[in-house]
Design a protein around this motif. Structure first.
Motif, PDB file in Angstrom:
ATOM      1  N   ASP A 226       0.817  -1.224   0.000  1.00 25.77           N
ATOM      2  CA  ASP A 226       0.000   0.000   0.000  1.00 25.77           C
ATOM      3  C   ASP A 226       0.847   1.269   0.000  1.00 25.77           C
ATOM      4  O   ASP A 226       0.634   2.188   0.807  1.00 25.77           O
ATOM      5  CB  ASP A 226      -0.935   0.014   1.219  1.00 25.77           C
ATOM      6  CG  ASP A 226      -1.994  -1.062   1.135  1.00 25.77           C
ATOM      7  OD1 ASP A 226      -2.364  -1.439   0.014  1.00 25.77           O
ATOM      8  OD2 ASP A 226      -2.434  -1.542   2.197  1.00 25.77           O
ATOM      9  N   VAL A 279      -0.605   4.388   2.363  1.00 22.38           N
ATOM     10  CA  VAL A 279      -2.044   4.540   2.593  1.00 22.38           C
ATOM     11  C   VAL A 279      -2.368   3.996   3.980  1.00 22.38           C
ATOM     12  O   VAL A 279      -2.527   2.791   4.180  1.00 22.38           O
ATOM     13  CB  VAL A 279      -2.858   3.798   1.514  1.00 22.38           C
ATOM     14  CG1 VAL A 279      -4.345   4.068   1.699  1.00 22.38           C
ATOM     15  CG2 VAL A 279      -2.402   4.197   0.122  1.00 22.38           C
ATOM     16  N   ASP A 282      -7.481   8.277   6.421  1.00 18.51           N
ATOM     17  CA  ASP A 282      -8.596   8.709   5.571  1.00 18.51           C
ATOM     18  C   ASP A 282      -8.119   9.582   4.420  1.00 18.51           C
ATOM     19  O   ASP A 282      -8.577   9.437   3.282  1.00 18.51           O
ATOM     20  CB  ASP A 282      -9.624   9.479   6.409  1.00 18.51           C
ATOM     21  CG  ASP A 282     -10.240   8.614   7.493  1.00 18.51           C
ATOM     22  OD1 ASP A 282     -10.225   7.387   7.316  1.00 18.51           O
ATOM     23  OD2 ASP A 282     -10.721   9.157   8.498  1.00 18.51           O
ATOM     24  N   GLU A 285      -6.186   7.522   1.844  1.00 14.70           N
ATOM     25  CA  GLU A 285      -7.091   6.615   1.135  1.00 14.70           C
ATOM     26  C   GLU A 285      -7.891   7.369   0.073  1.00 14.70           C
ATOM     27  O   GLU A 285      -8.017   6.905  -1.077  1.00 14.70           O
ATOM     28  CB  GLU A 285      -8.034   5.948   2.130  1.00 14.70           C
ATOM     29  CG  GLU A 285      -7.360   4.906   3.024  1.00 14.70           C
ATOM     30  CD  GLU A 285      -8.330   4.306   4.015  1.00 14.70           C
ATOM     31  OE1 GLU A 285      -9.516   4.751   4.018  1.00 14.70           O
ATOM     32  OE2 GLU A 285      -7.920   3.426   4.781  1.00 14.70           O
ATOM     33  N   GLU A 289      -7.576   7.043  -4.090  1.00 12.52           N
ATOM     34  CA  GLU A 289      -8.720   6.751  -4.953  1.00 12.52           C
ATOM     35  C   GLU A 289      -8.828   7.739  -6.109  1.00 12.52           C
ATOM     36  O   GLU A 289      -9.259   7.381  -7.207  1.00 12.52           O
ATOM     37  CB  GLU A 289     -10.004   6.787  -4.127  1.00 12.52           C
ATOM     38  CG  GLU A 289     -10.111   5.651  -3.115  1.00 12.52           C
ATOM     39  CD  GLU A 289     -11.339   5.783  -2.255  1.00 12.52           C
ATOM     40  OE1 GLU A 289     -12.084   6.794  -2.449  1.00 12.52           O
ATOM     41  OE2 GLU A 289     -11.588   4.909  -1.409  1.00 12.52           O
TER      42      GLU A 289
END
Length: 422
Positions: A226, A279, A282, A285, A289
């Motif tokens: 990640d 990541v 919040d 993330e 995206e």
């Protein structure tokens, strides 16, 4: 916390090595000042509470202008809630309590947004502080010569005052020329906060102007565990290895700014700079995206179907850090854990371009990760630099040591590979 000013001082040759280390402790000094403010605020509030009790219990009939209380025995809580110093004092304590508790490590790690928004209440704190001193609770006598302390008033005979003085063992006192007059102290808080506040405002204005130009996102790569790599371009952006930048993505949040260490700096050949971010929250993330397609869409097919549009991004910085001093020594030791390797990744990129131009003659690089896949983040960079040093007959220039902290998963993967081969 004037980061641009500290970065400028850190980069000048006027500041020696010891002073540079003190500048690196700016955040620590900021925390120490915050703790000191809280400690002395407790002392300040306790002293005023004691004063309120004294004003209520020892109400002076002789000098009513000195009293904060309106009559003897007035409830101190009513005095607090009906006076300007009392109401503003309660608000100051409330704001300071929110800022102090939200700055704790657990809240900063679990919910960074709470820390960020409550910490910006310092603007409200300063405004209330300027109003707090207007109430005039503390007063001083303006006619000391006409009414010296201890003199007897005009309505009191000299024989009575003389008798009282003899009983207390005092000498003769002269009579008062007039009644005592009192005046509130002039507010002087602005003298103490105007200089630092103007300096900070000028710093913020400079940073706002410098970061107003949006950057162009060139490449976005997904790495194992990640981790996202973002390569960007910005006009007139210069940075040194070891520095960091602050990213702001209005699509995610207009008020949140997050620092990330540069993993690639602009060079004479290329103006591209980049960061690696993990990541873990919040903000990251939501930012990921917007940068990358969903897991159901293949990254290789997407450019053929449609042109990828990236969100608007602003970069503030760069700012200095202790990692800049790697090249100031003949032998340096770099120790990193996990994604904390980012400052040294930029150092390795710089050595790949021109390692002969620096004072550094030997670099020990220790990197500890939980998983084996984490080493893939900069595996190509390490291999390329190692191969270049071997070709230039300097294999001892870079001493690389890689460690894995969780060996259970490594053993499981080895067993799975053996079973597959069988």
């Amino acid at each position: 916390m004037c980061r641009s000013l500290l970065t400028y001082l850190r980069g000048t040759h006027v500041v020696n090595r010891k002073a540079r280390r003190l500048l690196d402790k700016g955040k620590t000094f900021h925390v120490a000042c915050g703790v000191a403010i809280c400690v002395f605020s407790v002392v300040h509030v306790s002293a005023h509470l004691a004063n309120l009790v004294n004003f209520s219990v020892r109400y002076s009939e002789e000098f009513p202008a000195l009293n904060v209380a309106r009559y003897r025995g007035e409830d101190p809580r009513i005095i607090i809630l009906t006076t300007v110093p009392g109401v503003t004092g309660v608000l100051l304590v409330l704001v300071l309590f929110l800022m102090f508790t939200a700055s704790s490590y657990c809240i900063r790690v679990c919910n960074y947004e709470i820390f960020w928004y409550t910490h910006n209440l310092f603007i409200v704190f300063y405004l209330i502080l300027l109003v707090h001193v207007i109430g005039g609770a503390l007063k001083f006598q303006t006619n000391v010569e006409a009414h010296p302390p201890g003199c007897f008033r005009a309505n009191q005979t000299s024989s009575e005052h003389q008798g009282e003085g003899l009983e207390r063992g005092e000498g003769l006192e002269k009579s008062c020329g007039e009644e005592a007059h009192f005046q509130p102290h002039q507010p002087q808080t602005w003298l103490w906060i105007s200089g630092p506040l103007c300096l900070y405002c000028a710093e913020r204005l400079y940073r706002y102007i410098r970061s107003s130009d949006p950057v162009t996102i060139v490449t976005v790569l997904r790495h194992p565990c990640d981790v996202i790599e973002v390569r960007m371009l910005k006009r007139e952006f210069n940075a040194r290895p070891g520095q960091y930048v602050v990213l702001n993505c209005p699509t995610v949040s207009s008020f949140e700014n997050h620092p990330f260490t540069l993993t690639a700096c602009p060079t004479e050949k290329s103006g591209v700079f980049g960061v690696h971010l993990r990541v873990v929250g919040d903000w990251t993330e939501r930012f990921t995206e917007l940068l990358l397609p969903g897991p159901g869409v293949a990254s290789e097919i997407l450019p053929m179907v449609q042109q990828r549009t990236y969100p608007k991004l602003y970069v503030d910085g760069p700012f200095g850090s202790p990692s800049e001093d790697v090249f100031n020594y003949e032998v340096s030791l770099c120790v990193a854990g996990g994604i904390g390797v980012t400052p040294f990744a930029c150092v390795l990129h710089t050595l790949l371009d021109s390692w002969r131009t620096f004072r550094l003659r030997r670099l020990y690089f220790v990197w500890v990760c939980r998983e084996l896949q984490s080493f893939y983040w900069f595996a190509e960079l390490l291999c390329t630099l190692h191969h270049k040093l071997w070709q230039e007959n300097r294999p001892d220039y870079l001493n690389l040591h890689l460690f894995i902290s969780q060996t259970d998963r490594l053993q499981v993967s080895q067993m799975q590979s053996h079973i597959t081969r069988a």
